[in-house]
Design a protein around this motif. Sequence first.
Motif, short mmCIF file in Angstrom:
data_model
loop_
_atom_site.label_atom_id
_atom_site.label_comp_id
_atom_site.label_asym_id
_atom_site.label_seq_id
_atom_site.Cartn_x
_atom_site.Cartn_y
_atom_site.Cartn_z
N ARG A 19 0.85 -1.21 0.00
CA ARG A 19 0.00 0.00 0.00
C ARG A 19 0.87 1.25 0.00
O ARG A 19 0.57 2.23 -0.68
CB ARG A 19 -0.94 0.00 1.22
N GLU A 22 2.65 1.54 -3.55
CA GLU A 22 1.75 1.91 -4.64
C GLU A 22 0.89 3.13 -4.33
O GLU A 22 0.28 3.71 -5.22
CB GLU A 22 0.82 0.73 -4.97
N GLN A 23 0.82 3.51 -3.04
CA GLN A 23 -0.03 4.61 -2.60
C GLN A 23 -1.49 4.37 -3.00
O GLN A 23 -2.20 5.27 -3.46
CB GLN A 23 0.47 5.96 -3.12
N LEU A 24 -1.92 3.13 -2.78
CA LEU A 24 -3.28 2.70 -3.10
C LEU A 24 -3.85 1.91 -1.95
O LEU A 24 -3.12 1.32 -1.15
CB LEU A 24 -3.28 1.82 -4.36
N GLU A 42 -10.08 9.58 -4.96
CA GLU A 42 -9.87 9.31 -6.38
C GLU A 42 -9.82 7.81 -6.67
O GLU A 42 -8.88 7.13 -6.24
CB GLU A 42 -8.57 9.98 -6.84
N VAL A 44 -9.14 4.40 -8.72
CA VAL A 44 -8.27 3.91 -9.79
C VAL A 44 -8.97 2.78 -10.54
O VAL A 44 -8.93 2.72 -11.76
CB VAL A 44 -6.93 3.42 -9.20
N LYS A 86 -6.70 5.92 -4.63
CA LYS A 86 -5.42 6.52 -4.29
C LYS A 86 -5.46 6.97 -2.83
O LYS A 86 -6.48 7.50 -2.37
CB LYS A 86 -5.12 7.72 -5.18
N TYR A 136 -5.36 2.16 6.41
CA TYR A 136 -5.77 1.67 5.09
C TYR A 136 -5.71 0.14 4.97
O TYR A 136 -5.85 -0.39 3.87
CB TYR A 136 -4.94 2.35 4.00
#
Length: 241
Positions: A19, A22-24, A42, A44, A86, A136
């Motif tokens: 996480r 990838e910053q996801l 946002e 993806v 994101k 997250y």
Amino acid sequence: MVSKNQIKLISSLQQKKHRIKEQLFVSEGIKCIQELLNASFEPVYLFATAPVFPEEYASNVTYVSATELQKMSALSSANTCLAVFKIPQTKQRHERGLIVALDDVRDPGNLGTIIRLCDWFGIEQLFCSAETVDVYNPKVVQATMGSIARVAVHYLDLPSLIASTHLPVFGTFMDGKSIYDSTLPDSGIIVMGNEANGISAEISEMITKRISIPKFGTLQQTESLNVATATAIVLSEFKRS
């Protein structure tokens, strides 16, 4: 159609290191996903097994089979939809009003529930020690039921913050003063501790107001309350006062 690389990427996001790289992060279930979309997170990827998203997102949805969705899911039984978002930039931190601080809370369900409680009781900020479970984490996101969109969560050096704050610092202890007999202000930091060990010794020494939730049971044999349950009682009493 979902590709094998997409499934591999999304499955990897169950781990914190991926996480961060990838910053996801992943969200599952239409309720939680819709809350994040409404808050301008946002997206993806949007995946679904049936038309569940509003018309405005229809062109962005990839329809998949239940088997494909299960391969991406962190749940034992996948929902009907899954989204990858994101990770947003952290909101600016401030020290005013009531703030909840978590000292090494490890259970994802507890953190998610506490975020929901903060949202319910109008607590805008949650301060977490570096050892506290990642906000997250898919299980945390799921447990928030969308409240993650409205509560700013900050990870920081908790002892340093408490040492420098101008706010009164409340901590929950078995030997503290009954919360029902305490004068509770509308500003302050409320520290909640680790599930097994409570508030650490280092932070305990910095607490300015030691409070407790008294036992009313006849046998008095229950050792402690779940940290999320205790947070609910404490926040309710602060707001009632």
